[in-house]
Write an enzyme that holds these catalytic residues in place. Structure first.
Site, PDB file in Angstrom:
ATOM      1  N   GLU A  48       0.825  -1.205   0.000  1.00  5.34           N
ATOM      2  CA  GLU A  48       0.000   0.000   0.000  1.00  5.34           C
ATOM      3  C   GLU A  48       0.863   1.260   0.000  1.00  5.34           C
ATOM      4  O   GLU A  48       1.559   1.539   0.994  1.00  5.34           O
ATOM      5  CB  GLU A  48      -0.892   0.016   1.247  1.00  5.34           C
ATOM      6  CG  GLU A  48      -1.721   1.286   1.341  1.00  5.34           C
ATOM      7  CD  GLU A  48      -2.658   1.316   2.535  1.00  5.34           C
ATOM      8  OE1 GLU A  48      -2.342   0.677   3.563  1.00  5.34           O
ATOM      9  OE2 GLU A  48      -3.696   1.991   2.430  1.00  5.34           O
ATOM     10  N   GLU A 106     -11.939   2.251   4.790  1.00 11.03           N
ATOM     11  CA  GLU A 106     -10.964   2.442   5.884  1.00 11.03           C
ATOM     12  C   GLU A 106     -11.026   3.928   6.221  1.00 11.03           C
ATOM     13  O   GLU A 106     -10.368   4.749   5.599  1.00 11.03           O
ATOM     14  CB  GLU A 106      -9.562   2.034   5.442  1.00 11.03           C
ATOM     15  CG  GLU A 106      -8.593   2.095   6.622  1.00 11.03           C
ATOM     16  CD  GLU A 106      -7.144   2.116   6.193  1.00 11.03           C
ATOM     17  OE1 GLU A 106      -6.352   1.418   6.813  1.00 11.03           O
ATOM     18  OE2 GLU A 106      -6.808   2.867   5.244  1.00 11.03           O
TER      19      GLU A 106
HETATM   20  C1  LER Z   1      -3.329   1.802   6.254  1.00  8.84           C
HETATM   21  O1  LER Z   1      -4.195   1.119   5.397  1.00  8.84           O
HETATM   22  C2  LER Z   1      -3.184   3.215   5.844  1.00  8.84           C
HETATM   23  O2  LER Z   1      -3.891   3.689   5.006  1.00  8.84           O
HETATM   24  C3  LER Z   1      -2.124   4.045   6.438  1.00  8.84           C
HETATM   25  O3  LER Z   1      -2.559   5.334   6.703  1.00  8.84           O
HETATM   26  C4  LER Z   1      -1.396   3.431   7.584  1.00  8.84           C
HETATM   27  O4  LER Z   1      -0.497   4.334   8.095  1.00  8.84           O
HETATM   28 MN    MN Z   2      -5.226   2.457   3.754  1.00  6.78          MN
END
Ligand code: LER
Ligand code: MN
Length: 269
Positions: free
Chosen positions: A154, A248
């Site tokens: 990510e 999220e």
């Molecule tokens: C985790 O999925 C994310 O988006 C980050 O901000 C973690 O630091």
């Molecule tokens: Mn994230």
């Protein structure tokens, strides 16, 4: 219709955009009640009792686990794949194996986001930190492959890390590690800060797009800020991506309302 997920955690976390932090029972109950397909679980130590209980409860809930997020090992415990200390790297390898084992029954992804940490000290030492991470993550990928699990890299915005900010950098990193079961996780909140064009970067991820976080420009539920999710939904559909879209997001104004706003909006896309 996209498959939907929302990100929760069984422990009060230092990392903010998670719903029902510390109250996973209500998190599962609410996800099921609102009609989500899955939950993403942010875990600290996968060997703890609370995580075992959570796993059992998900099995009985009709929900799936879409992904396991792993950043708490760094944020709460300082474990990092870049560390020069082999005992720290070994402890993290143990944790990551536990995360893979937790993910395997659902074919969930294991996320390599915040856990990468950030390069520290003199710039001339960064190449060595990166190489240790390449080797460590290659090791996690090898174990994950034996369990049929993929790892999602990510990109995270510059205010949180200097180690992979963009989709392009994630693709380069994946090539460097050279494992087939590494994919890209695109998080629209980070992309809104880092990418020249969010839509073009989704296209650039192409076949390597493995998982998606939808959060708006202010990290609230999609639809509560100024990102054009209708354009993104159309790009994602065209790419043939058939995985989850996971909310999220910050628990604002509260966890349940945020979860409801997110799923209503995802369904409208
Ligand atoms: C985790 O999925 C994310 O988006 C980050 O901000 C973690 O630091
Ligand atoms: Mn994230």
């Amino acid at each position: 219709m996209f498959k939907t997920s929302m990100a929760i955690t069984p422990e009060p976390a230092k990392f903010a955009p998670l719903l029902f932090a510390g109250d996973w029972e209500r998190g599962l109950e609410t996800a099921a009640e609102l009609g989500y397909d899955a939950v993403e679980v942010s875990l600290r130590d996968p060997q703890t009792e609370v995580v075992k209980k959570l796993g059992q409860a998900v099995l009985g809930s009709g929900l799936a686990v879409s992904a396991v997020a792993t950043g708490q090992s760094y944020y709460n415990d300082g474990l990092s794949p870049t560390s020069p200390d082999p005992t720290i790297r070994a402890r993290l390898l143990d944790r990551m194996k536990g995360h893979v084992d937790f993910a395997a029954p659902w074919g969930a992804l294991v996320i390599i986001g915040g856990v990468r940490s950030t390069f520290e000290g003199e710039p001339k030492t960064h190449a060595a930190q990166r190489q240790r991470a390449v080797d460590a993550i290659g090791g996690y990928a090898e174990y994950a492959r034996s369990q049929g699990v993929s790892l999602a890299i990510e990109p995270i915005n510059r205010y949180e890390t200097n180690f992979i900010n963009t989709v392009e950098e994630a693709l380069r990193f994946i090539e460097e590690v050279g494992a087939e079961n590494l994919v890209v996780l695109t998080d629209t909140f980070h992309m809104n800060i880092e990418e020249v064009s969010i839509a073009r970067s989704f296209e650039r991820a192409g076949e390597k797009l493995g998982y998606v976080h939808f959060a708006d420009s202010n990290r609230r539920a999609a639809g509560q800020g100024h990102i054009d999710f209708y354009e993104l939904a159309s790009v994602v559909r065209k790419s043939g991506y058939d995985g989850y879209i996971c909310a999220e997001i910050l628990p604002l104004p509260d966890s349940r309302t945020a979860a409801k706003l997110a799923i209503d909006y995802l369904r409208s896309l």
